[in-house]
Motif scaffolding. Structure first.
Motif, PDB file in Angstrom:
ATOM      1  N   ALA A  93      18.614 128.525 -93.202  1.00  0.00           N
ATOM      2  CA  ALA A  93      17.507 127.721 -93.714  1.00  0.00           C
ATOM      3  C   ALA A  93      16.370 127.676 -92.718  1.00  0.00           C
ATOM      4  N   VAL A  94      15.175 127.436 -93.244  1.00  0.00           N
ATOM      5  CA  VAL A  94      13.995 127.364 -92.390  1.00  0.00           C
ATOM      6  C   VAL A  94      14.053 126.075 -91.580  1.00  0.00           C
ATOM      7  N   PRO A  95      13.926 126.108 -90.236  1.00  0.00           N
ATOM      8  CA  PRO A  95      14.019 124.871 -89.445  1.00  0.00           C
ATOM      9  C   PRO A  95      12.860 123.945 -89.754  1.00  0.00           C
ATOM     10  N   ALA A  96      13.156 122.661 -89.640  1.00  0.00           N
ATOM     11  CA  ALA A  96      12.130 121.652 -89.889  1.00  0.00           C
ATOM     12  C   ALA A  96      11.159 121.571 -88.728  1.00  0.00           C
ATOM     13  N   ARG A  97      10.060 120.908 -88.970  1.00  0.00           N
ATOM     14  CA  ARG A  97       9.046 120.799 -87.937  1.00  0.00           C
ATOM     15  C   ARG A  97       9.514 119.916 -86.784  1.00  0.00           C
ATOM     16  N   THR A  98      10.362 118.923 -87.060  1.00  0.00           N
ATOM     17  CA  THR A  98      10.836 117.999 -86.021  1.00  0.00           C
ATOM     18  C   THR A  98      12.019 118.538 -85.234  1.00  0.00           C
ATOM     19  N   ASP A  99      12.617 119.621 -85.689  1.00  0.00           N
ATOM     20  CA  ASP A  99      13.776 120.161 -84.966  1.00  0.00           C
ATOM     21  C   ASP A  99      13.347 120.764 -83.638  1.00  0.00           C
ATOM     22  N   ASN A 100      14.205 120.551 -82.607  1.00  0.00           N
ATOM     23  CA  ASN A 100      13.961 121.129 -81.281  1.00  0.00           C
ATOM     24  C   ASN A 100      14.549 122.528 -81.224  1.00  0.00           C
ATOM     25  N   GLN A 101      13.789 123.413 -80.641  1.00  0.00           N
ATOM     26  CA  GLN A 101      14.275 124.781 -80.522  1.00  0.00           C
ATOM     27  C   GLN A 101      15.312 124.879 -79.414  1.00  0.00           C
ATOM     28  N   PRO A 102      16.264 125.775 -79.511  1.00  0.00           N
ATOM     29  CA  PRO A 102      17.255 125.930 -78.432  1.00  0.00           C
ATOM     30  C   PRO A 102      16.577 126.296 -77.113  1.00  0.00           C
ATOM     31  N   MET A 103      17.224 125.869 -75.999  1.00  0.00           N
ATOM     32  CA  MET A 103      16.650 126.105 -74.674  1.00  0.00           C
ATOM     33  C   MET A 103      16.579 127.597 -74.344  1.00  0.00           C
ATOM     34  N   ALA A 104      17.592 128.305 -74.763  1.00  0.00           N
ATOM     35  CA  ALA A 104      17.612 129.730 -74.434  1.00  0.00           C
ATOM     36  C   ALA A 104      16.415 130.446 -75.047  1.00  0.00           C
ATOM     37  N   VAL A 105      16.175 130.106 -76.289  1.00  0.00           N
ATOM     38  CA  VAL A 105      15.038 130.736 -76.960  1.00  0.00           C
ATOM     39  C   VAL A 105      13.746 130.290 -76.333  1.00  0.00           C
ATOM     40  N   HIS A 106      13.710 128.989 -75.901  1.00  0.00           N
ATOM     41  CA  HIS A 106      12.487 128.442 -75.314  1.00  0.00           C
ATOM     42  C   HIS A 106      12.191 129.123 -73.970  1.00  0.00           C
ATOM     43  N   THR A 107      13.237 129.256 -73.166  1.00  0.00           N
ATOM     44  CA  THR A 107      13.038 129.895 -71.852  1.00  0.00           C
ATOM     45  C   THR A 107      12.679 131.373 -72.004  1.00  0.00           C
ATOM     46  N   GLU A 108      13.359 132.029 -72.921  1.00  0.00           N
ATOM     47  CA  GLU A 108      13.031 133.439 -73.118  1.00  0.00           C
ATOM     48  C   GLU A 108      11.615 133.611 -73.626  1.00  0.00           C
ATOM     49  N   ARG A 109      11.169 132.671 -74.394  1.00  0.00           N
ATOM     50  CA  ARG A 109       9.821 132.758 -74.939  1.00  0.00           C
ATOM     51  C   ARG A 109       8.771 132.648 -73.838  1.00  0.00           C
ATOM     52  N   HIS A 110       9.100 131.802 -72.819  1.00  0.00           N
ATOM     53  CA  HIS A 110       8.155 131.662 -71.720  1.00  0.00           C
ATOM     54  C   HIS A 110       8.264 132.817 -70.723  1.00  0.00           C
ATOM     55  N   LEU A 111       9.480 133.398 -70.606  1.00  0.00           N
ATOM     56  CA  LEU A 111       9.643 134.495 -69.666  1.00  0.00           C
ATOM     57  C   LEU A 111       8.989 135.784 -70.157  1.00  0.00           C
ATOM     58  N   ILE A 112       9.080 136.042 -71.433  1.00  0.00           N
ATOM     59  CA  ILE A 112       8.512 137.272 -71.985  1.00  0.00           C
ATOM     60  C   ILE A 112       7.004 137.143 -72.049  1.00  0.00           C
ATOM     61  N   LYS A 113       6.308 138.048 -71.424  1.00  0.00           N
ATOM     62  CA  LYS A 113       4.858 138.056 -71.419  1.00  0.00           C
ATOM     63  C   LYS A 113       4.354 139.212 -72.263  1.00  0.00           C
TER      64      LYS A 113
END
Length: 256
Positions: A93-113
């Protein structure tokens, strides 16, 4: 009148002769003739007509039909609407706007330039002809790259060396000419020397004139004529020298 004797009336023709028959030699026959004939016969029997001897003839029912050689698309599989919308694996299902994203995805998102693609820099070219022939602008001679060198405008060392050699050779030549002039310089005659030379010329002229006055009036021989002409020529030359010494006060003579 001479008589003509015919060959039929010769006596020798009455003697019967045996008929000689010439026997011909047997005709040449190659020993390979049977093999050649057999080989030629086998080659001809295999293909008596055009194409192979046994060919499957087409049936009258299998004639060429219209549009039979055109390419055909594969037939589409017909399915009902219910089978079309059935899906065995469901997507998350499509995540809601209030849901927090997983940390792994969050960190990878900041690491990838995002990688920036540098556009390829085109090399400047120069078109020479109307047919599109081109070459690099740097090699065309239109770019002032030689004036940016460190030794631009400086006289090369070999030219300086050559100029020095030419100057030295010219100086040596001038010195040589000067020495030759000094060795062959003219000597100036003083007034006493000029008067002494002038008196000597006049004395010589007097001697020649006295000898000329003593010549005989009749010059009937060649020796007398030659002697008279020699005296006249000598007196004329001495007169010219005397005029020259009396006219010029400054006289130079070469050193011996």
């Amino acid at each position: 009148m001479s008589e003509v004797v015919h060959p039929q009336e010769s006596v020798y023709n009455l003697i019967p002769r045996e008929e000689v028959r010439c026997e011909k030699p047997p005709r040449y026959m190659s020993r390979f003739r049977p093999a050649v004939v057999l080989e030629e016969k086998l080659a001809k029997d295999a293909m008596r007509t055009m194409g192979p001897a046994k060919v499957e003839r087409p049936s009258p029912d299998k004639y060429l039909k219209k549009h039979s050689k055109e390419p055909k698309l594969p037939e589409k599989a017909q399915c009902s609407k219910e089978e079309r919308h059935i899906c065995t694996v469901k997507k998350p299902a499509v995540p809601a706007r209030t849901d927090n994203q997983p940390m792994a995805v969050h960190t990878e998102r900041h690491l990838i330039k995002p990688t920036a693609v540098v556009p390829m820099k085109l090399q400047p070219t120069c078109v020479d002809t109307n047919k599109g022939h081109k070459q690099l602008l740097e090699n065309s001679g239109l770019v002032p790259k030689y004036i940016r060198k460190k030794d631009y405008g400086v006289v090369p060392e070999y030219l300086l060396q050559r100029s020095e050699e030419e100057r030295r050779a010219k100086e040596e030549y001038d010195n040589f000419v000067k020495e030759q002039k000094d060795q062959g310089a003219m000597k100036h005659l003083s007034d006493e020397e000029r008067q002494a030379v002038l008196e000597g010329l006049k004395k010589t002229w007097d001697e020649l004139h006295h000898e000329y006055q003593g010549l005989s009036l009749v010059t009937d021989t060649l020796s007398k004529k030659a002697h008279k002409e020699r005296l006249e020529t000598g007196m004329k030359q001495i007169e010219n020298d005397i005029k020259f010494f009396e006219r010029f006060q400054t006289i130079y003579i070469p050193n011996k």
